[in-house]
Design an enzyme around this catalytic site. Structure first.
Site: not given
Ligand code: NAD
Ligand code: UDP
Length: 315
Positions: A11, A32, A57, A113, A144
């Site tokens: 990403g 990823d 995954d 993160a 999220y």
């Protein structure tokens, strides 16, 4: 030489992190599922014998002996995380448990993160780490926001129960080269629109604020936190405290791109936070860190990156 696992390494932030850690002489395994990231972000690293990419995954268990884990895997733009909310939650829960289990088994240090979204639509301004947040648990952003909140809880429970060596960073809006041109985030959206001569879409009246941190500054804070003493676990805000309204950002990007585009106003998305600005006193004290790249300089670098991309007429 350390062996370091970077999840979400294809990403925007992850690819820069892989590059930086490789340059520091470490061996990198990048994991990823390529859902929002891209191999194009890693093309220049492919020939490095100390770099390995594994398509995987995170919601499935994974084992490898490593010294450190940077857990970045998770869609980050509202457009992406809202398009597959249950997958977002699974990544934040199953994915995070899988990585914490790995850290527990291997004794690796692990950094999560996390995000300023844990503050929701904040009642305190600027936001210190002691702010517990004001988050809608059932809204469209909740997969999220609440996902990242439970991920923080899991980190601290693994620390309390198993003494896993944890680090939690709360990242505020970060921008720079390799942002996805069409993931809907404001900096990339405005730059792409300006370069294509399309209208810049300001949501609401543009009075809502954000504080934008350039990627290089974020990476410095992230790596310093990972290298800090064991007692410094976070959560720690990393972001640029210079706040700007979204309308002023649109005007600044028009100016820097010499765009003849217009600004148009569209409805504000549901639960869009009104203001956001990090209090970075703790990072300054514990990490001797503060951002160095002014917004205009960072935007110029980001615009230069997007100018080189083949931006089609449509998405
Ligand atoms: P990004 O979408 O560019 O990168 C996320 C990466 O994770 C992608 O490569 C994606 O393919 C991968 N991924 C997603 N789900 C996965 C899964 N289940 N298994 C394996 N890989 C998966 O976003 P980014 O901006 O680089 O964000 C990276 C991290 O930083 C995210 O965890 C995000 O929440 C956090 N963060 C970013 C910002 C920001 O402003 N960019 C702000 C706060 C927090
Ligand atoms: N935004 C906007 N126009 C766009 C994209 C975003 O006005 O084309 C606004 C959005 O409503 C929000 C801010 O810009 O107030 C930041 O949005 P982004 O999705 O980048 O990040 P987040 O909301 O997660 O901070």
């Amino acid at each position: 030489m350390k062996k370091i696992l970077v999840t979400g390494g294809a990403g925007f932030i992850g690819s820069h992190l892989c590059e930086r850690l490789l340059a520091e002489g470490h061996k990198i395994i990048c994991l990823d599922n390529l859902s929002t990231g891209s191999l194009a972000n890693l093309k220049h690293l492919g020939s490095n014998k100390y770099f390995q990419f594994i398509e995987h995954d995170l919601i499935e268990p994974f084992f490898v002996e490593v010294d450190e884990i940077y857990n970045l895997a998770c869609p980050a733009s509202p457009l992406h995380y809202q398009s597959a909310p249950l997958k977002t939650i699974k990544t934040c829960v199953y994915g995070v448990i899988n990585m914490l289990e790995l850290a527990k088994k291997t004794g690796a240090k692990i950094l999560q993160a996390s995000t300023s979204e844990v503050y929701g639509d904040p009642q305190l301004h600027p936001q210190p780490e002691t702010c517990w947040g004001y988050v809608n648990p059932i809204g469209v952003r909740s997969c999220y926001d609440e996902g990242k909140r439970i991920a923080e809880t899991l980190f601290f429970d693994y620390y309390r129960q198993y003494q896993v060596k944890i680090k939690v960073i709360r990242i505020f809006n970060t921008y720079g080269p390799r942002m996805h041109p069409y993931d809907g985030r404001v900096v990339s959206n405005f730059i792409v629109q300006a370069l294509k001569g399309e209208d810049l879409t300001v949501y609401g009246d543009g009075s809502q604020t954000r504080s934008f941190c350039f990627i290089d500054d974020l990476l410095e804070g992230m790596v310093r936190l990972m290298q800090s003493e064991a007692e410094v676990r976070g959560p720690l805000n990393i972001g640029n405290p210079k706040e700007i309204s979204i309308l002023a950002l649109a005007e600044k990007i028009m100016e820097l791109t010499n765009s003849s585009a217009r600004i148009i106003f569209q409805p504000l998305p549901e639960d869009d936070p009104q203001k956001r600005r990090p209090d970075i006193a703790v990072a300054k004290q514990k990490l001797k860190w503060e951002p160095l790249v002014p917004l205009e300089e960072g935007l110029r670098k980001t615009i230069a990156y997007f100018r080189k991309l083949a931006l089609g007429k449509n998405r």
